[in-house]
Write an enzyme that holds these catalytic residues in place. Structure first.
Site, PDB file in Angstrom:
ATOM      1  N   LYS A 130       2.909  11.587 -10.815  1.00  0.00           N
ATOM      2  CA  LYS A 130       1.899  10.848 -11.573  1.00  0.00           C
ATOM      3  C   LYS A 130       2.498   9.500 -11.927  1.00  0.00           C
ATOM      4  O   LYS A 130       3.531   9.431 -12.601  1.00  0.00           O
ATOM      5  CB  LYS A 130       1.543  11.581 -12.863  1.00  0.00           C
ATOM      6  CG  LYS A 130       0.442  12.583 -12.712  1.00  0.00           C
ATOM      7  CD  LYS A 130      -0.010  13.038 -14.084  1.00  0.00           C
ATOM      8  CE  LYS A 130      -1.020  14.148 -13.990  1.00  0.00           C
ATOM      9  NZ  LYS A 130      -1.324  14.717 -15.315  1.00  0.00           N
ATOM     10  N   GLU A 179       7.950  17.906 -25.223  1.00  0.00           N
ATOM     11  CA  GLU A 179       7.411  18.326 -23.916  1.00  0.00           C
ATOM     12  C   GLU A 179       7.992  19.689 -23.527  1.00  0.00           C
ATOM     13  O   GLU A 179       7.311  20.507 -22.910  1.00  0.00           O
ATOM     14  CB  GLU A 179       7.751  17.305 -22.829  1.00  0.00           C
ATOM     15  CG  GLU A 179       6.911  16.037 -22.853  1.00  0.00           C
ATOM     16  CD  GLU A 179       5.461  16.237 -22.401  1.00  0.00           C
ATOM     17  OE1 GLU A 179       5.083  17.353 -21.988  1.00  0.00           O
ATOM     18  OE2 GLU A 179       4.686  15.269 -22.489  1.00  0.00           O
ATOM     19  N   ASN A 204      -0.780  19.868 -19.418  1.00  0.00           N
ATOM     20  CA  ASN A 204      -1.174  18.999 -20.530  1.00  0.00           C
ATOM     21  C   ASN A 204      -1.443  19.803 -21.790  1.00  0.00           C
ATOM     22  O   ASN A 204      -2.211  19.369 -22.659  1.00  0.00           O
ATOM     23  CB  ASN A 204      -2.414  18.186 -20.150  1.00  0.00           C
ATOM     24  CG  ASN A 204      -2.057  17.065 -19.202  1.00  0.00           C
ATOM     25  OD1 ASN A 204      -0.953  16.552 -19.240  1.00  0.00           O
ATOM     26  ND2 ASN A 204      -2.995  16.712 -18.350  1.00  0.00           N
ATOM     27  N   GLU A 248      -4.228  17.557  -9.808  1.00  0.00           N
ATOM     28  CA  GLU A 248      -4.741  17.980 -11.096  1.00  0.00           C
ATOM     29  C   GLU A 248      -6.190  18.460 -11.130  1.00  0.00           C
ATOM     30  O   GLU A 248      -7.086  17.802 -11.659  1.00  0.00           O
ATOM     31  CB  GLU A 248      -4.538  16.894 -12.164  1.00  0.00           C
ATOM     32  CG  GLU A 248      -4.759  17.468 -13.552  1.00  0.00           C
ATOM     33  CD  GLU A 248      -4.243  16.583 -14.671  1.00  0.00           C
ATOM     34  OE1 GLU A 248      -3.047  16.244 -14.641  1.00  0.00           O
ATOM     35  OE2 GLU A 248      -5.028  16.253 -15.546  1.00  0.00           O
ATOM     36  N   HIS A 268      -1.868  18.124 -25.146  1.00  0.00           N
ATOM     37  CA  HIS A 268      -2.005  16.687 -24.913  1.00  0.00           C
ATOM     38  C   HIS A 268      -3.362  16.111 -25.303  1.00  0.00           C
ATOM     39  O   HIS A 268      -3.484  14.905 -25.438  1.00  0.00           O
ATOM     40  CB  HIS A 268      -1.743  16.354 -23.439  1.00  0.00           C
ATOM     41  CG  HIS A 268      -0.282  16.399 -23.065  1.00  0.00           C
ATOM     42  ND1 HIS A 268       0.501  17.509 -23.243  1.00  0.00           N
ATOM     43  CD2 HIS A 268       0.530  15.455 -22.520  1.00  0.00           C
ATOM     44  CE1 HIS A 268       1.733  17.250 -22.808  1.00  0.00           C
ATOM     45  NE2 HIS A 268       1.781  16.016 -22.375  1.00  0.00           N
ATOM     46  N   HIS A 324      -2.731  12.688 -26.982  1.00  0.00           N
ATOM     47  CA  HIS A 324      -3.169  11.385 -26.467  1.00  0.00           C
ATOM     48  C   HIS A 324      -4.074  10.676 -27.474  1.00  0.00           C
ATOM     49  O   HIS A 324      -4.037   9.448 -27.600  1.00  0.00           O
ATOM     50  CB  HIS A 324      -3.890  11.551 -25.119  1.00  0.00           C
ATOM     51  CG  HIS A 324      -2.949  11.820 -23.981  1.00  0.00           C
ATOM     52  ND1 HIS A 324      -3.315  12.489 -22.841  1.00  0.00           N
ATOM     53  CD2 HIS A 324      -1.642  11.509 -23.812  1.00  0.00           C
ATOM     54  CE1 HIS A 324      -2.272  12.570 -22.014  1.00  0.00           C
ATOM     55  NE2 HIS A 324      -1.251  11.983 -22.588  1.00  0.00           N
ATOM     56  N   ARG A 377      -2.893  22.252 -12.637  1.00  0.00           N
ATOM     57  CA  ARG A 377      -1.945  21.246 -13.126  1.00  0.00           C
ATOM     58  C   ARG A 377      -2.325  20.754 -14.523  1.00  0.00           C
ATOM     59  O   ARG A 377      -1.460  20.376 -15.312  1.00  0.00           O
ATOM     60  CB  ARG A 377      -1.856  20.065 -12.143  1.00  0.00           C
ATOM     61  CG  ARG A 377      -0.834  19.046 -12.598  1.00  0.00           C
ATOM     62  CD  ARG A 377      -0.483  18.028 -11.544  1.00  0.00           C
ATOM     63  NE  ARG A 377       0.485  17.095 -12.096  1.00  0.00           N
ATOM     64  CZ  ARG A 377       1.179  16.223 -11.398  1.00  0.00           C
ATOM     65  NH1 ARG A 377       1.010  16.144 -10.100  1.00  0.00           N
ATOM     66  NH2 ARG A 377       2.050  15.431 -11.989  1.00  0.00           N
ATOM     67  N   ARG A 409       0.821  -1.229   0.000  1.00  0.00           N
ATOM     68  CA  ARG A 409       0.000   0.000   0.000  1.00  0.00           C
ATOM     69  C   ARG A 409       0.847   1.268   0.000  1.00  0.00           C
ATOM     70  O   ARG A 409       0.430   2.318   0.492  1.00  0.00           O
ATOM     71  CB  ARG A 409      -0.974   0.027   1.186  1.00  0.00           C
ATOM     72  CG  ARG A 409      -1.983  -1.106   1.161  1.00  0.00           C
ATOM     73  CD  ARG A 409      -3.200  -0.783   1.981  1.00  0.00           C
ATOM     74  NE  ARG A 409      -4.131  -1.884   1.910  1.00  0.00           N
ATOM     75  CZ  ARG A 409      -4.162  -2.890   2.775  1.00  0.00           C
ATOM     76  NH1 ARG A 409      -3.313  -2.913   3.791  1.00  0.00           N
ATOM     77  NH2 ARG A 409      -5.033  -3.848   2.634  1.00  0.00           N
ATOM     78  N   LYS A 458       7.342  23.033 -13.503  1.00  0.00           N
ATOM     79  CA  LYS A 458       6.530  21.850 -13.165  1.00  0.00           C
ATOM     80  C   LYS A 458       6.326  21.774 -11.656  1.00  0.00           C
ATOM     81  O   LYS A 458       5.224  21.518 -11.180  1.00  0.00           O
ATOM     82  CB  LYS A 458       7.202  20.588 -13.700  1.00  0.00           C
ATOM     83  CG  LYS A 458       6.449  19.343 -13.304  1.00  0.00           C
ATOM     84  CD  LYS A 458       6.037  18.476 -14.432  1.00  0.00           C
ATOM     85  CE  LYS A 458       4.999  17.467 -13.950  1.00  0.00           C
ATOM     86  NZ  LYS A 458       4.894  16.306 -14.777  1.00  0.00           N
ATOM     87  N   HIS A 518       5.264   9.881 -27.848  1.00  0.00           N
ATOM     88  CA  HIS A 518       4.499  10.858 -27.069  1.00  0.00           C
ATOM     89  C   HIS A 518       4.943  12.315 -27.347  1.00  0.00           C
ATOM     90  O   HIS A 518       4.119  13.171 -27.662  1.00  0.00           O
ATOM     91  CB  HIS A 518       4.622  10.529 -25.580  1.00  0.00           C
ATOM     92  CG  HIS A 518       3.904  11.491 -24.696  1.00  0.00           C
ATOM     93  ND1 HIS A 518       2.528  11.613 -24.695  1.00  0.00           N
ATOM     94  CD2 HIS A 518       4.365  12.410 -23.814  1.00  0.00           C
ATOM     95  CE1 HIS A 518       2.177  12.562 -23.836  1.00  0.00           C
ATOM     96  NE2 HIS A 518       3.271  13.053 -23.289  1.00  0.00           N
TER      97      HIS A 518
HETATM   98  N1  GLY Z   1       2.584  15.429 -17.478  1.00  0.00           N
HETATM   99  C1  GLY Z   1       1.692  16.322 -16.871  1.00  0.00           C
HETATM  100  C2  GLY Z   1       1.650  16.236 -15.382  1.00  0.00           C
HETATM  101  O1  GLY Z   1       2.508  15.622 -14.784  1.00  0.00           O
HETATM  102  O2  GLY Z   1       0.758  16.783 -14.781  1.00  0.00           O
END
Ligand code: GLY
Length: 343
Positions: free
Chosen positions: A135, A177, A223, A215, A226, A230, A219, A113, A205, A246
């Site tokens: 993430k 990126e 993206n 997010e 993206h 995606h 946050r 956990r 970041k 990507h």
């Molecule tokens: N790659 C975008 C983020 O980490 O929020």
């Protein structure tokens, strides 16, 4: 330690450093949190970076590419961790790019956990984005990164010497990126030495993650580009003509976001041209792959995690980039169709 930049991701009792520099591998021991007695190293065969560690460790290799980011890899890692006998106070050490840090991070978040983990990021894409911010996750056949957890590492090392052997295509993915940061507060990055570029991206970041770890709208701005990226990747899973990684897809997504913003009257032609200049300055393509199925792209964009049943984009405008919801599908189709004719 050698000369390096240190950026703190300040999440109160879960704050952690991101080190950016060359020759950091000899200092990993000093970054290991107190109480760790064993280290499970997760990496890939061709990474070829294994720091000497004072504590006992075992290496777990995972496969290459997005296919390796799977629940079956998580199962194998967790079984391996159990057989190795690591406990919750021990450390998972990810060494590699985003595939490794996402997968090892999710295994660390799940096993017992939640275990501590550290990251040695060896690709440009991981150093400017994937390794920072907690993430973690894997893909399922229904979509990319659909299963995962927010789980922050104890430290991130961006080892610049690893970039010297990075294939050109992987380097360009990192630039894809990096290009988005020009619209998130880091203009003129390409004029700086690489270390400063990476550190500038890491700082931005970190600040977004500190403000909005899980997010919400802030946050989500990371993206930028993206939503389409995606979708391109999702279509690419089953269409071999769409052979984009990507970062390459993000570069195209950034241009599409500019065109859509222009259509919505949010930015003018000069700003669209600026988007093209930034993306092209990194040697990245700015057009959709020829023949890509636009209806499949639109269907995939409806499934984006930000979308909640309507089309949602991050779009530039007079107050900078922001989340724009409920964008009309016929307008998106029109811009996409026009964009496809430029391929
Ligand atoms: N790659 C975008 C983020 O980490 O929020």
């Amino acid at each position: 330690m050698s000369t390096y930049d240190e950026i703190i991701v300040d999440l109160a009792d879960r704050r952690y450093p991101v080190y950016v520099g060359e020759g950091l591998l000899g200092s990993i021991d000093s970054m290991i949190p107190d109480g760790v007695s064993k280290i499970a190293i997760v990496t890939q065969e061709d990474i070829g970076i294994l720091p000497e560690l004072r504590l006992p460790s075992q290496i777990f290799y995972i496969g290459d590419g997005e296919q390796a980011k799977s629940l079956s890899t998580i199962g194998q890692l967790c079984s391996g961790f159990a057989k190795m006998g690591i406990n919750r106070r021990d450390l998972v050490l990810a060494i590699g790019g985003g595939v490794v840090s996402d997968t090892a991070g999710f295994a660390a978040a799940s096993f017992h956990r939640g275990m501590r983990y550290g990251i040695i990021a060896t690709t440009l894409l991981a150093q400017v984005d994937a390794a920072i911010g907690g993430k973690t996750g894997v893909n399922i056949p229904e979509g990319k990164n659909l299963v995962g957890a927010f789980w922050q590492p104890s430290f991130v090392v961006c080892e610049l010497s690893a970039l010297s052997t990075l294939p050109e295509r992987e380097r360009k993915c990192g630039f894809g990126e990096m290009a988005k940061y020009a619209f998130l507060g880091a203009e003129g990055l390409d004029r700086l030495p690489l270390r400063s570029q990476i550190s500038a991206c890491a700082k931005i970041k970190a600040s977004f993650v500190e403000e909005d770890e899980r997010e919400g709208d802030k946050r989500a701005l990371l993206n930028y580009g993206h939503t389409l990226a995606h979708a391109i990747e999702a279509v690419g899973f089953s269409d071999p003509r769409v052979n984009l990684k990507h970062g390459e897809a993000v570069a195209i997504g950034v241009i599409f976001a500019a065109l859509l913003a222009q259509k919505l009257g949010r930015i003018d032609q000069a700003r669209v041209d600026y988007h093209r200049r930034v993306v092209s300055s990194y040697g990245l393509r700015t057009e959709l792959p020829a023949g890509i199925d636009l209806e499949r792209l639109i269907a995939a964009m409806f499934k984006d995690k930000k979308s909640f049943g309507t089309l949602t984009f991050i779009l530039d405008g007079s107050s900078g980039v922001e989340v724009v919801r409920d964008v009309d599908a016929s307008l998106v189709r029109a811009v996409l169709t026009e964009f496809a004719t430029q391929a």
